[in-house]
Design an enzyme around this catalytic site. Structure first.
Site, PDB file in Angstrom:
ATOM      1  N   GLU A 119       0.864  -1.179   0.000  1.00 19.32           N
ATOM      2  CA  GLU A 119       0.000   0.000   0.000  1.00 19.32           C
ATOM      3  C   GLU A 119       0.901   1.231   0.000  1.00 19.32           C
ATOM      4  O   GLU A 119       1.589   1.507   0.989  1.00 19.32           O
ATOM      5  CB  GLU A 119      -0.911  -0.075   1.241  1.00 19.32           C
ATOM      6  CG  GLU A 119      -1.863   1.076   1.390  1.00 19.32           C
ATOM      7  CD  GLU A 119      -2.759   1.267   0.172  1.00 19.32           C
ATOM      8  OE1 GLU A 119      -3.392   0.297  -0.276  1.00 19.32           O
ATOM      9  OE2 GLU A 119      -2.805   2.408  -0.336  1.00 19.32           O
ATOM     10  N   SER A 120       0.880   1.935  -1.125  1.00 21.91           N
ATOM     11  CA  SER A 120       1.858   3.023  -1.278  1.00 21.91           C
ATOM     12  C   SER A 120       1.644   4.146  -0.256  1.00 21.91           C
ATOM     13  O   SER A 120       2.610   4.766   0.197  1.00 21.91           O
ATOM     14  CB  SER A 120       1.814   3.575  -2.699  1.00 21.91           C
ATOM     15  OG  SER A 120       0.530   4.056  -2.997  1.00 21.91           O
TER      16      SER A 120
ATOM     17  N   ARG B 147      -5.196  -4.643  -7.128  1.00 25.97           N
ATOM     18  CA  ARG B 147      -5.437  -3.192  -6.963  1.00 25.97           C
ATOM     19  C   ARG B 147      -4.300  -2.412  -7.646  1.00 25.97           C
ATOM     20  O   ARG B 147      -3.715  -1.489  -7.088  1.00 25.97           O
ATOM     21  CB  ARG B 147      -5.552  -2.808  -5.478  1.00 25.97           C
ATOM     22  CG  ARG B 147      -6.839  -3.293  -4.843  1.00 25.97           C
ATOM     23  CD  ARG B 147      -6.971  -2.824  -3.419  1.00 25.97           C
ATOM     24  NE  ARG B 147      -5.838  -3.267  -2.624  1.00 25.97           N
ATOM     25  CZ  ARG B 147      -4.951  -2.457  -2.060  1.00 25.97           C
ATOM     26  NH1 ARG B 147      -5.068  -1.168  -2.183  1.00 25.97           N
ATOM     27  NH2 ARG B 147      -3.955  -2.954  -1.375  1.00 25.97           N
TER      28      ARG B 147
ATOM     29  N   CYS C  98       4.183  -2.615  -8.309  1.00 28.15           N
ATOM     30  CA  CYS C  98       2.827  -2.198  -7.910  1.00 28.15           C
ATOM     31  C   CYS C  98       2.890  -0.947  -7.014  1.00 28.15           C
ATOM     32  O   CYS C  98       3.192   0.130  -7.526  1.00 28.15           O
ATOM     33  CB  CYS C  98       2.095  -3.373  -7.270  1.00 28.15           C
ATOM     34  SG  CYS C  98       0.309  -3.161  -7.353  1.00 28.15           S
TER      35      CYS C  98
ATOM     36  N   GLU D 182       6.788 -11.033  -7.811  1.00 25.04           N
ATOM     37  CA  GLU D 182       7.219 -11.735  -6.589  1.00 25.04           C
ATOM     38  C   GLU D 182       6.153 -12.702  -6.071  1.00 25.04           C
ATOM     39  O   GLU D 182       6.430 -13.489  -5.177  1.00 25.04           O
ATOM     40  CB  GLU D 182       7.625 -10.723  -5.508  1.00 25.04           C
ATOM     41  CG  GLU D 182       6.500  -9.975  -4.815  1.00 25.04           C
ATOM     42  CD  GLU D 182       5.985  -8.753  -5.594  1.00 25.04           C
ATOM     43  OE1 GLU D 182       6.198  -8.682  -6.821  1.00 25.04           O
ATOM     44  OE2 GLU D 182       5.354  -7.887  -4.969  1.00 25.04           O
TER      45      GLU D 182
ATOM     46  N   HIS E 238       2.870  -7.953  -9.897  1.00 27.16           N
ATOM     47  CA  HIS E 238       3.717  -8.493  -8.823  1.00 27.16           C
ATOM     48  C   HIS E 238       4.471  -9.744  -9.307  1.00 27.16           C
ATOM     49  O   HIS E 238       3.971 -10.851  -9.117  1.00 27.16           O
ATOM     50  CB  HIS E 238       2.840  -8.981  -7.668  1.00 27.16           C
ATOM     51  CG  HIS E 238       2.149  -7.909  -6.920  1.00 27.16           C
ATOM     52  ND1 HIS E 238       2.665  -7.338  -5.790  1.00 27.16           N
ATOM     53  CD2 HIS E 238       0.960  -7.317  -7.112  1.00 27.16           C
ATOM     54  CE1 HIS E 238       1.826  -6.439  -5.317  1.00 27.16           C
ATOM     55  NE2 HIS E 238       0.782  -6.411  -6.105  1.00 27.16           N
TER      56      HIS E 238
ATOM     57  N   ARG F 142      -3.634   5.209  -9.781  1.00 22.76           N
ATOM     58  CA  ARG F 142      -3.778   4.177  -8.737  1.00 22.76           C
ATOM     59  C   ARG F 142      -5.076   3.405  -8.925  1.00 22.76           C
ATOM     60  O   ARG F 142      -6.055   3.928  -9.439  1.00 22.76           O
ATOM     61  CB  ARG F 142      -3.772   4.834  -7.354  1.00 22.76           C
ATOM     62  CG  ARG F 142      -2.437   5.428  -6.984  1.00 22.76           C
ATOM     63  CD  ARG F 142      -2.472   5.990  -5.577  1.00 22.76           C
ATOM     64  NE  ARG F 142      -2.649   4.958  -4.591  1.00 22.76           N
ATOM     65  CZ  ARG F 142      -3.489   5.038  -3.556  1.00 22.76           C
ATOM     66  NH1 ARG F 142      -4.241   6.084  -3.383  1.00 22.76           N
ATOM     67  NH2 ARG F 142      -3.583   4.051  -2.696  1.00 22.76           N
TER      68      ARG F 142
HETATM   69  N1  GLN Z   1      -3.409   0.028  -4.708  1.00 24.89           N
HETATM   70  C1  GLN Z   1      -2.199  -0.002  -3.967  1.00 24.89           C
HETATM   71  C2  GLN Z   1      -1.644   1.408  -3.767  1.00 24.89           C
HETATM   72  O1  GLN Z   1      -2.160   2.330  -4.248  1.00 24.89           O
HETATM   73  C3  GLN Z   1      -1.153  -0.869  -4.663  1.00 24.89           C
HETATM   74  C4  GLN Z   1      -1.548  -2.303  -4.601  1.00 24.89           C
HETATM   75  C5  GLN Z   1      -0.436  -3.281  -4.610  1.00 24.89           C
HETATM   76  O2  GLN Z   1       0.741  -2.972  -4.429  1.00 24.89           O
HETATM   77  N2  GLN Z   1      -0.808  -4.514  -4.786  1.00 24.89           N
HETATM   78  O3  GLN Z   1      -0.655   1.558  -3.122  1.00 24.89           O
END
Ligand code: GLN
Length: 273
Positions: free
Chosen positions: A61-62, A154, A93, A241, A239, A123
């Site tokens: 989650e950024s 997401r 991500c 990973e 991702h 995002r």
């Molecule tokens: N939606 C997340 C964000 O805005 C990113 C999601 C993720 O890293 N899987 O940070």
């Protein structure tokens, strides 16, 4: 055999999928030349970051990651790592969001960015967690023609590659909660050389079948970009990973080796000159 090149690769471990990256890095390095010794570390503070030659910023989650980085006094060192020292950095991500010069649809109150990639990311482009998917991607840079399964959770997309001469803020749309990263100058000519070639290279796009066709997407046209590289920075919307395929980790480690070798050679030449 004594290693000829010792490289420390960090994974930012404030939140998100950092241990998955560490596992894939350890697997990927087994097929690299044996004269290189890799150390992989979790990065939670500025001291650990300073020991790194290269860094991965994982998915997660950024907003949370930037908040924790700020609280741990890691945000400025991260910006210096990427934009002043120009060390190789890969964001997946949420990590790619942090590496973008601009991000929109940010949470109320905005969020801090590190920057490094001259792109604007959108995002949560595909919607909520329930709209997560995996899809085979064609990634020509891997060179073997085999599809790579990308996991999109997401996930963001690259909405725009920012034109080099236009200040990012001039393109920002305030209704869209767009935030920008601060600009910084490379440390010296060695660091500056890692921005060359300076343009953003698009390394991957979504297959046509996954293209969302809202009016916004049609207007943007480029809403399908999911992998970009510019100088020392590399970003993927998905991702790698979370799967078992180590090809992107291996490809990136090879790039890191190239860049670290070049940097050490340049530093050595500077000393003996
Ligand atoms: N939606 C997340 C964000 O805005 C990113 C999601 C993720 O890293 N899987 O940070």
């Amino acid at each position: 055999m004594t290693p000829e090149l010792e490289i420390v690769v960090g994974v930012l471990a404030l939140q998100g999928a950092f241990s998955e990256h560490l596992q894939l890095l350890k697997q990927a390095c087994t097929s690299l030349p044996k004269n290189i010794s890799f150390t992989f570390i979790e990065v939670r503070d500025a001291k650990a970051l300073a020991a790194c030659d290269a860094l991965i910023i994982p998915g997660g989650e950024s907003t949370t990651m930037s908040l924790v980085a700020e609280r741990s006094k890691l945000l400025e060192p991260l910006r210096e790592f990427v934009k002043v020292y120009r060390k190789p950095t890969w964001g997946t991500c949420a990590g790619m969001i942090l590496l973008a010069e601009e991000a929109n649809r940010t949470k109320k109150g905005g969020q801090e960015l590190i920057g490094g990639l001259d792109v604007r990311v959108r995002r949560n482009h595909f919607g909520s967690q329930t709209e997560s998917f995996s899809t085979p991607l064609t990634l020509p840079f891997l060179g073997d023609g085999e599809p790579f399964y990308g996991f999109f959770i997401r996930a963001p997309v690259v909405e725009y590659v920012l034109p080099p001469t236009t200040p990012a803020s001039a393109l920002a749309n305030n209704n869209d909660k767009t935030v920008s990263a601060p600009s910084m100058t490379p440390l010296d000519e060695i660091a500056a050389s890692f921005t060359s070639p300076d343009e953003v290279k698009v390394l991957g796009r979504l297959p046509q079948s996954k293209l969302t066709t809202t009016d916004e997407d049609k207007r943007l046209g480029e809403g399908r970009i999911v992998a970009v590289e510019q100088g020392n920075c590399f970003g993927t919307s998905f991702h790698p990973e979370l799967g078992r395929d180590v090809r992107i980790h291996k490809w990136w480690l090879e790039k890191v080796v190239e860049k670290v070798e070049l940097k050490r050679r340049m530093e050595h030449e500077r000393v003996i000159r």
